[in-house]
Design an enzyme around this catalytic site. Sequence first.
Site, PDB file in Angstrom:
ATOM      1  N   CYS A   2      35.722 -34.095  -0.730  1.00  0.00           N
ATOM      2  CA  CYS A   2      36.760 -33.835  -1.720  1.00  0.00           C
ATOM      3  C   CYS A   2      36.302 -32.996  -2.910  1.00  0.00           C
ATOM      4  O   CYS A   2      35.120 -32.769  -3.144  1.00  0.00           O
ATOM      5  CB  CYS A   2      37.369 -35.127  -2.224  1.00  0.00           C
ATOM      6  SG  CYS A   2      37.924 -36.232  -0.916  1.00  0.00           S
ATOM      7  N   ALA A  52      39.464 -35.833   4.425  1.00  0.00           N
ATOM      8  CA  ALA A  52      39.797 -37.176   4.901  1.00  0.00           C
ATOM      9  C   ALA A  52      38.670 -37.723   5.776  1.00  0.00           C
ATOM     10  O   ALA A  52      38.365 -37.164   6.829  1.00  0.00           O
ATOM     11  CB  ALA A  52      41.107 -37.139   5.681  1.00  0.00           C
TER      12      ALA A  52
END
Length: 611
Positions: A2, A52
Amino acid sequence: MCGIAGWLDWQRDMTGHAAVVSRMAETLALRGPDGAGVWSAPRIALGHRRLAVIDVDHGHQPMAVRATDDDREQAVVSFSGEIHNFRELRTELTAKGHRFRTGTDTEVLLAAHREWGETAVTRFAGMFAYALWDIAQETLWLARDPLGVKPLYYAEQPSGVIFGSEPKALFASGQVAAEVDAEGLVDVFTVAAKRPGDAVFRTMREVKPGHIVRCDRRGAHEQRYWQVRSAPHEDDIPTTVARVRELLGRAVTEQVHADVPLGALLSGGIDSSAITALGAGALSAAGLDPLATYSVDFAGSEEEFSADALHDSRDAPFVQAVVGHLGTKHTEVLVEPAALLEESRTTLRARDVPGVGDLDVSLYLLFREVRRHLTVALSGEGADDAFGGYPWFLSETKQPTDNFPWSAGVQDRNAVLSAQLRPHLDLHARLDARYREALSEVPRLEGETGTDRRMREVYYLQLTRFLPFLLDRKDRMSMANGLEVRVPFCDHRLVDYVWNVPWQVKRLGDQEKGLLRSAVEDLLPAEVVHRPKSGFPVGKGSAYLDSVRAAVSDMISDSGSPAMELLDATTLRAMVDNKDWFNGSFTPPPILPRALQLDSWLRDYQVRVVL
């Protein structure tokens, strides 16, 4: 893994600037290719790009925690990385009455802050960075993991703070300029001497490893929550060996959990082989498929390999020994030397600052291939730093240098600087000042003298200056491919323990990392257990070297080259003609490819040099 972006401003209505923060987050799309989000309120906007990995369907960010009585949002977070012990924390928090809607570590982070406040960060084991906004208190917390595996930058503004996972996100705000001063140029021209918190650009800071920054109406205030602490080591050798095995095993077992494909990077050295063996065992115990492993080599290396201070032998034979012993599903990534120069600008964009030439590109190309098959990979980074694997550790016991040990043998650092720059920048003097500053930070052990005292200094320098350089490179090259690389040796619980183990014990059997070798020797072939340290492969193919020489010659002749205002043409020409790129006993990254990146950086980022 991320990407984080955000802007806190006490005078602007940030609900009207959500588009700016979205643009900031978009610069981090390679870090988070699986989703994007923005959360805004009058004082702050948080942006996020998601990779993810855990609870793939329910981990959208920024994520908020709500009050149980009236469902009002209490805090919101943009989080990067992994909290490896989140399952344990989730169980503890559930017993305290917290309820969870997802299976993510992000939600555990929010619950932990709700339960323990800013001290929650002391309970996390992992690699992480996060920006958490406490709505009621109107306080922003910027936090970074103990060893600094995950990055987080911030720039204080007259009325707030702008922050993000990489400098490019801050630049996209339109409020932060790309400027570098003499101290920043020290980081450009040297390797592994950056002070904790420095960000090369004079306009921003990096959250220090093991720190949390409180941002409120009074400004930004750093707080340290973790550091190594010195104390007598009281365990005997068998107990120490067993404890290292236990701590490393726990770290690997926690880190093989993922809801996406996972594998390991394998070089055939003791570090990556130990991680591979423990990871393969953990997957087998869980009844899962064999571990996938990946290695890198250069085309033609079998004919052109030559040993040096950091490269004792080719990796390939030892990789095959581990693969055959453990039964992993292995892939070798073969890098064509010509690609090293072609992708140099790609790695520059990943770093936002000049890097280390082919060392960056070869790692980037390895990760690009690995990402075709995996989302998460285990790596052996940190073992050399915690256990003493580099050749300069032993050298320092025989002839201490009173300098950064990896800089031994470097002669005239200033020779590469232009005549215009030298009056403003003495690299030797500035590095000496940084070295003295680092020594002043060492947590001393009362009564420690001689070799033991010096080795404590060396390990501290390694953990706080050299390791961050390696981790920064690993993060940028992996995240430029959307690949999460986990580093079990950087688990702070393991580092805490090994820190106080005496040098003689770390060097059991009179071999570097002898303690680590003893802890895992039952898992691996003997030739791998006793293989001397050999560093990451470097590109020495003649085609690559010739292409770099030609490019540097062109740069010297280019009257519009911004780099030549900082570099000495005579010194560079001598390097091109004499084919002598290296400077020092331990073969630091060669100067010529870095000079080319300096030129590209000054052009592409329109960097303003302020002296």
